[in-house]
Design a protein around this motif. Structure first.
Motif, short mmCIF file in Angstrom:
data_model
loop_
_atom_site.label_atom_id
_atom_site.label_comp_id
_atom_site.label_asym_id
_atom_site.label_seq_id
_atom_site.Cartn_x
_atom_site.Cartn_y
_atom_site.Cartn_z
N GLU A 23 44.49 41.86 38.56
CA GLU A 23 43.46 42.27 39.52
C GLU A 23 43.53 43.77 39.73
N ALA A 25 42.39 46.99 42.38
CA ALA A 25 42.06 47.18 43.80
C ALA A 25 42.24 48.64 44.17
N ILE A 36 48.25 44.04 49.55
CA ILE A 36 47.10 43.50 48.82
C ILE A 36 47.57 42.50 47.77
N GLY A 37 48.60 42.87 47.02
CA GLY A 37 49.11 41.98 45.99
C GLY A 37 49.61 40.67 46.55
N ARG A 40 46.61 38.54 47.68
CA ARG A 40 45.84 37.99 46.56
C ARG A 40 46.63 36.96 45.76
N SER A 41 47.95 37.03 45.82
CA SER A 41 48.75 36.02 45.11
C SER A 41 48.50 34.63 45.70
N THR A 43 45.43 33.79 47.14
CA THR A 43 44.01 33.45 47.16
C THR A 43 43.33 33.43 45.80
N LEU A 44 43.89 34.11 44.81
CA LEU A 44 43.26 34.15 43.50
C LEU A 44 43.40 32.81 42.78
#
Length: 80
Positions: A23, A25, A36-37, A40-41, A43-44
């Motif tokens: 991803e 960002a 952020i990482g 997103r870990s 939700t992705l």
């Protein structure tokens, strides 16, 4: 700063890893990039749940590498 986050799974037997997601960002700083990482870990949509992530800048310089769920102290994770 523009960052690239790679999520991967590791194999304990030999330390091999397979990328399960990537991803890009924008982040203000390293602490923000780690946040952020981590977010997103969760939700992705990835084929497997990642156990580690690495963050590089737009030029490919590694800024952070660590296990998800590990201590978030950037000084402990930055490459030497």
């Amino acid at each position: 700063m523009r960052i690239v986050i790679e999520f991967y799974r590791t194999r304990d037997a030999d330390g091999a890893h397979a990328i399960v997601g990537r991803e890009t960002a924008e982040a203000i700083d390293l602490v923000g990039a780690i946040g952020i990482g981590r977010a997103r870990s969760l939700t992705l949509d990835m084929p497997q749940f990642p156990d580690c992530m690495s963050i590089t800048d737009a030029e490919g310089k590694r800024l952070y590498s660590g296990q998800l769920g590990a201590n978030d102290n950037p000084e402990e994770r930055m490459p030497q």
